[in-house]
Scaffold this motif. Sequence first.
Motif, mmCIF file in Angstrom:
data_model
loop_
_atom_site.group_PDB
_atom_site.id
_atom_site.type_symbol
_atom_site.label_atom_id
_atom_site.label_comp_id
_atom_site.label_asym_id
_atom_site.label_seq_id
_atom_site.Cartn_x
_atom_site.Cartn_y
_atom_site.Cartn_z
ATOM 1 N N VAL A 102 39.673 47.714 -10.875
ATOM 2 C CA VAL A 102 40.061 48.641 -9.805
ATOM 3 C C VAL A 102 41.289 49.388 -10.308
ATOM 4 N N VAL A 103 41.086 50.654 -10.660
ATOM 5 C CA VAL A 103 42.146 51.447 -11.278
ATOM 6 C C VAL A 103 42.818 52.286 -10.197
ATOM 7 N N ASN A 104 43.978 51.830 -9.733
ATOM 8 C CA ASN A 104 44.741 52.635 -8.778
ATOM 9 C C ASN A 104 46.199 52.803 -9.213
ATOM 10 N N HIS A 105 46.463 52.506 -10.492
ATOM 11 C CA HIS A 105 47.771 52.768 -11.115
ATOM 12 C C HIS A 105 47.500 53.302 -12.521
ATOM 13 N N LEU A 106 48.184 54.356 -12.904
ATOM 14 C CA LEU A 106 47.959 54.935 -14.231
ATOM 15 C C LEU A 106 48.488 54.047 -15.349
ATOM 16 N N HIS A 150 48.782 61.361 -18.474
ATOM 17 C CA HIS A 150 49.669 60.202 -18.617
ATOM 18 C C HIS A 150 49.862 59.939 -20.103
ATOM 19 N N PRO A 151 51.031 59.471 -20.510
ATOM 20 C CA PRO A 151 51.271 59.247 -21.945
ATOM 21 C C PRO A 151 50.281 58.309 -22.614
ATOM 22 N N THR A 152 49.713 57.368 -21.878
ATOM 23 C CA THR A 152 48.775 56.434 -22.510
ATOM 24 C C THR A 152 47.501 57.123 -22.978
ATOM 25 N N PHE A 153 47.240 58.328 -22.475
ATOM 26 C CA PHE A 153 46.023 59.059 -22.865
ATOM 27 C C PHE A 153 46.340 60.225 -23.799
ATOM 28 N N ALA A 154 47.579 60.259 -24.345
ATOM 29 C CA ALA A 154 48.018 61.414 -25.122
ATOM 30 C C ALA A 154 47.319 61.534 -26.467
ATOM 31 N N ARG A 155 46.737 60.450 -26.961
ATOM 32 C CA ARG A 155 46.022 60.491 -28.232
ATOM 33 C C ARG A 155 44.563 60.131 -28.018
ATOM 34 N N ASP A 156 43.716 60.671 -28.886
ATOM 35 C CA ASP A 156 42.309 60.283 -28.815
ATOM 36 C C ASP A 156 42.197 58.778 -29.023
ATOM 37 N N PRO A 157 41.399 58.111 -28.212
ATOM 38 C CA PRO A 157 41.301 56.652 -28.358
ATOM 39 C C PRO A 157 40.674 56.256 -29.681
ATOM 40 N N VAL A 158 41.235 55.219 -30.280
ATOM 41 C CA VAL A 158 40.673 54.681 -31.516
ATOM 42 C C VAL A 158 39.344 54.001 -31.167
ATOM 43 N N ILE A 203 33.790 49.704 -12.536
ATOM 44 C CA ILE A 203 35.071 50.388 -12.696
ATOM 45 C C ILE A 203 35.257 51.312 -11.503
ATOM 46 N N SER A 204 36.274 51.054 -10.688
ATOM 47 C CA SER A 204 36.613 51.926 -9.566
ATOM 48 C C SER A 204 37.869 52.712 -9.932
ATOM 49 N N ILE A 205 37.812 54.033 -9.781
ATOM 50 C CA ILE A 205 38.931 54.896 -10.159
ATOM 51 C C ILE A 205 39.370 55.709 -8.951
ATOM 52 N N SER A 206 40.619 55.558 -8.552
ATOM 53 C CA SER A 206 41.130 56.307 -7.403
ATOM 54 C C SER A 206 40.946 57.805 -7.616
ATOM 55 N N CYS A 207 40.535 58.480 -6.543
ATOM 56 C CA CYS A 207 40.117 59.876 -6.668
ATOM 57 C C CYS A 207 41.248 60.808 -7.096
ATOM 58 N N ASN A 208 42.519 60.425 -6.872
ATOM 59 C CA ASN A 208 43.631 61.289 -7.233
ATOM 60 C C ASN A 208 44.174 61.024 -8.628
ATOM 61 N N LEU A 209 43.565 60.081 -9.360
ATOM 62 C CA LEU A 209 44.086 59.733 -10.684
ATOM 63 C C LEU A 209 43.298 60.364 -11.830
ATOM 64 N N ALA A 210 42.048 60.729 -11.590
ATOM 65 C CA ALA A 210 41.186 61.181 -12.691
ATOM 66 C C ALA A 210 41.747 62.399 -13.414
ATOM 67 N N ALA A 211 42.414 63.289 -12.684
ATOM 68 C CA ALA A 211 42.898 64.534 -13.289
ATOM 69 C C ALA A 211 44.360 64.465 -13.710
ATOM 70 N N THR A 212 44.979 63.296 -13.554
ATOM 71 C CA THR A 212 46.420 63.190 -13.802
ATOM 72 C C THR A 212 46.706 62.823 -15.253
ATOM 73 N N LEU A 227 43.111 60.529 -17.327
ATOM 74 C CA LEU A 227 42.299 59.311 -17.209
ATOM 75 C C LEU A 227 40.811 59.646 -17.325
ATOM 76 N N GLY A 228 40.385 60.720 -16.652
ATOM 77 C CA GLY A 228 38.964 61.092 -16.675
ATOM 78 C C GLY A 228 38.468 61.409 -18.073
ATOM 79 N N ARG A 229 39.270 62.159 -18.835
ATOM 80 C CA ARG A 229 38.854 62.507 -20.195
ATOM 81 C C ARG A 229 38.873 61.282 -21.102
ATOM 82 N N HIS A 230 39.835 60.387 -20.891
ATOM 83 C CA HIS A 230 39.855 59.147 -21.678
ATOM 84 C C HIS A 230 38.593 58.331 -21.437
ATOM 85 N N LEU A 231 38.203 58.186 -20.176
ATOM 86 C CA LEU A 231 36.982 57.450 -19.853
ATOM 87 C C LEU A 231 35.772 58.113 -20.496
#
Length: 603
Positions: free
Chosen positions: A175-179, A213-221, A202-211, A43-47
């Motif tokens: 409020v991002v608290n689900h991937l 997830h398949p939705t971030f598997a490709r570079d965003p268009v 944008i609020s991002i739960s502290c335990n999600l930034a490094a996780t 999530l962090g790298r996607h942002l």
Amino acid sequence: MDTKIGSIDTCKPTTGDVGSPPSNAVATIQDSVPTTATSEATLGRHLARRLVQAEVTDIFSVPGDFNLTLLDHLIAEPELKNIGCCNELNAGYAADGYARSRGVGACVVTFTVGGLSVLNAIAGAYSENLPVICIVGGPNSNDFGTNRILHHTIGLPDFSQELRCFQTVTCYQAVVNHLEDAHEQIDTAISTALKESKPVYISISCNLAATPHPTFARDPVPFALTPRLSNKMGLEAAVEATLEFLNKAVKPVMVGGPKLRVAKASEAFVEVADASGYAMAVMPSAKGLVPENHPHFLGTYWGAVSTPFCNEIVESADAYIFAGPIFNDYSSVGYSLLLKKEKAIIVHPDRVVVGNGPTFGCVRMADFFRELAKRVKRIETGYENYHRIFVPEGKPAKCKPKEPLRVNAMFQHIQKMLSSETAVIAETGDSWFNCQKLKLPKGCGYEFQMQYGSIGWSVGATLGYAQAVPEKRVLSFIGDGSFQVTAQDISTMIRNGQKSIIFLINNGGYTIEVEIHDGPYNVIKNWNYTGLVDAIHNGEGKCWTKKVRYEEELEEAIKTATTEKKDCLCFIEVIVHKDDTSRELLEWGSRVSAANGRPPNPQ
């Protein structure tokens, strides 16, 4: 119910269906998109990649335990630089200044203590129509709904206090608290900021930034935002009604307002001026949005404190076009403008109002002006009248040797410093009025915060603006009272090798407030400002300071700052008399005071 007091639930990676961006967020999808390595599919790298795509290459941050992991992933993006600030308020002001030049800015703070601290700056960005992305590191996703009490809160298990505060000063809150929906929420927030030209949260739960997830598997268009279009019939009707209105006028004028920026209509506005021959002015908060070297440019229209002869031409006109105006008590000089609604065509970013007549909605300002420019009749009477009555402004007398420096003499030297390679930032106070009188060469930037008017704004804004356009040298004019609010981030300017020139005008207090309503609370403790900046410098980085009391010292300081110290942050403390104020501030202050002091209406 959780009965384990103080226990920590193990954070498990969330799995589920792969989410997708909203259908209106991306106009086209590339056939082949490179796959990102798993370690980067977070999530962090996607942002971070999304920020870079939006042309944010610097983030302004203050670390806190809830955003530390997020910051790790943001700074891992090679094209994103972290600018660590001394406090959250200045980080927000810096994102404001950055957005004024780059078109969008971002700040990163921690939950509640950081969020509520940056809130004032975000409110200012909202009032000035600036897309600032405020990113907050939030609580662990497992803590939501558990009835636990967290640190950095007011001691209640309800974590929504910060969110509720931001709802009134941002146009979108995520409020991002689900991937599963993080990709969609982030994309929607950033695209909404760009489309609405307002801040988002944008609020991002502290335990999600490094996780991962398949939705971030490709570079965003990259974003391809669908542009807003004018209703063709409404546009034609608005132009026809405007032409009918203007063709009856003998001496029409044009006045640019601050919403020219959000409407991206400055060039189209000038096209009308070129085609029509109308006299052209700007409201004070629109200075810098219209070229001042235009042959029919009159100056600043600001009622009784306008550029000489501008007020007379505008208010005596029989028709005036206002482009994106904001008429508040400050811009109207205590509601004292002598304008009549039936003479005005008010062009908003998305609608046109003709006199007391109809309003045409779904009409984009830039489209309207481009169509109007093709058909408007040329009438130069307004400018001819101005040229007829105009008397060149006299120059203040040069100070005698060792005579205390006067502000009007100081700004004669500032005028000579301006070029296409400079930008001016004016703090709330007498600098508003002195900087308005500067004649901007083509390409010279100009910014101040008129709608919100938060003292201390210019320190952070100078940091952000200079970071966004390092090729320009920023000239910042700050009063001593304002500087005391936000002085710390001089440190950040030095740390990042900035080369702005800051003129600290030391007149012993809150001069603008003295002219509205005087009292002992307007007197401040004098600081050794150059000594303070020297202490902050502490021999690390490039910084040069000078204290000046006389005109000859100012001339020498400017010469040094622009030659041998041109690659340094330069801080020039200018000591002037406490009563040395502009004529315009004296007039403006008395009228605003009268507006503030109106008695209650009878019941």
